[in-house]
Design an enzyme around this catalytic site. Structure first.
Site, PDB file in Angstrom:
ATOM      1  CG  MET A   1      34.660  18.207  22.906  1.00  0.00           C
ATOM      2  SD  MET A   1      33.682  18.410  24.414  1.00  0.00           S
ATOM      3  CE  MET A   1      34.974  18.646  25.622  1.00  0.00           C
TER       4      MET A   1
ATOM      5  CB  CYS B   1      33.960  15.502  12.590  1.00  0.00           C
ATOM      6  SG  CYS B   1      32.875  16.955  12.608  1.00  0.00           S
TER       7      CYS B   1
ATOM      8  CG  ASP C   1      27.460   8.064  26.762  1.00  0.00           C
ATOM      9  OD1 ASP C   1      27.482   9.191  26.238  1.00  0.00           O
ATOM     10  OD2 ASP C   1      26.753   7.131  26.351  1.00  0.00           O
TER      11      ASP C   1
ATOM     12  N   GLY D   1      34.635  13.898  27.018  1.00  0.00           N
ATOM     13  CA  GLY D   1      34.187  15.015  26.195  1.00  0.00           C
ATOM     14  C   GLY D   1      33.238  15.909  26.957  1.00  0.00           C
TER      15      GLY D   1
END
Ligand SMILES: Cc1cc2nc3c(=O)[nH]c(=O)nc-3n(C[C@H](O)[C@H](O)[C@H](O)COP(=O)(O)O)c2cc1C
Length: 320
Positions: free
Chosen positions: A19, A103, A205, A227
């Site tokens: 990240m 990305c 998720d 993430g």
């Protein structure tokens, strides 16, 4: 539950997702301490490496206590990608090299980088093959479901990645067009897992032990990547790895633990980014660390004005 990436073996394969603006050395050290066996660093520009951009090269630095670590690069040509990969390998500060094909940011996509490569299978293959030829280190690729609903081509691209010789494939179950909206599609990850013979890392998720159990069941993947749920919540690695080992769910952090980790994180940012940038970067982390706690709004407002270590200490003393 275990997986290998090249010569590296992971008993509880719950990894920190790359990240930008989050998974820097400071956070990676904390996540690692909480049991995360492999952290992916922030994406690094191959062009930045090519031009020896000072800030880019700074991002390639790692600390011994966070090894093994995965360094992610992005690029839009095979030559640029191979050169950057070789640079990372020669520097000797990373253990696994990852290539970014996920990305969605407009400035990246406009350049033909990141998820733009999901629209260009031949180029993606050429880049991955060039990286494979350039380095011996274990090499992974992170991709999305596709470009948009009309172009769900992760199966094709994953197959090409396998042919190019990657050691593992991470799949985020959203298209570029979805950015971070909607639910990640775990079924498509299952389809990738069925099709390739290299290990697959499922992403998207996972926020709890229940999610972890479910994503493994649905996808059959070999590992997972966390993430957003890790933002301000490094304890998730302690919880998820413990759950994989024992089937038991650990409680979340106490207020005391949160306070300690906020200050530890701040001290690491001060060490790596200095007295001006450190506290400013800590603001967003502090906000995440205090999600869901009492007086949250006032607390966050105060954190957002903090300029020194003492400011953070005062806020913690007052609210915790
Ligand atoms: C702030 C932020 C920065 C991100 N930066 C990167 C990056 O540098 N490289 C990358 O491959 N993915 C990046 N991602 C995507 C995540 O690695 C991950 O694929 C995505 O957040 C879905 O997983 P999650 O649902 O667990 O958050 C980023 C996501 C966020 C929220």
């Amino acid at each position: 539950m275990s997986m290998d990436i090249g010569k590296f073996h992971f008993e509880q394969p719950v990894f920190l997702a790359p990240m930008a603006g989050v998974t820097d050395t400071a956070y990676r050290i904390i996540a690692h301490d909480m049991g995360c066996p492999l952290c992916y660093a922030e994406m690094v520009s191959s062009q930045g490496i090519h031009f020896r951009n000072e800030r880019t090269l700074e991002m390639l630095k790692t600390e011994p206590e966070e090894r093994p670590i995965a360094m992610q690069i992005f690029a839009n040509t095979p030559a640029m990608a191979a050169e950057a990969a070789k640079y990372v390998e020669d520097l000797g500060m990373a253990d696994i090299l990852d290539f970014n094909m996920g990305c969605p940011a407009p400035k990246i996509v406009k350049n033909g980088e990141g998820s733009a490569l999901m629209r260009e299978p031949a180029k993606a293959f050429a880049i991955l093959s060039a990286i494979r030829r350039a380095v011996k280190m274990p090499f992974t690729v992170k991709m999305r479901k596709g470009w948009d609903d009309d172009n769900v081509n992760v199966l094709e691209i994953a197959k090409l990645a396998e042919e190019a010789g990657v050691d593992a494939i991470a799949v985020h179950g959203r298209t570029r067009e979805q950015f971070y909206r909607d639910n990640a599609d775990w079924e498509i990850i299952a389809a990738v897992k069925q099709m390739v013979n290299v290990p697959v890392i499922a992403n998207g998720d996972v926020r709890s032990c229940a999610d972890l159990k479910k994503i493994f069941a649905v996808t059959g993947a070999d590992g997972v990547m966390i993430g957003r749920a890790a933002q301000g919540n490094p304890w998730i690695f302690r919880q998820l790895t413990h759950y994989l080992q024992t089937g038991e769910e650990l409680p979340g952090p106490t207020m005391q633990e949160r306070a300690e980790v906020i200050l530890r994180h701040l001290d690491l940012l001060l060490k790596y980014k200095g007295d001006y940038v450190g506290p400013r970067e800590m603001r967003k982390h502090a906000t995440w660390y205090t999600r869901g706690i009492k007086h949250g709004a006032i607390l966050r407002d105060r954190f957002n004005k903090a300029e020194t270590r003492q400011d953070f200490v005062d806020i913690i003393d007052e609210f915790f």
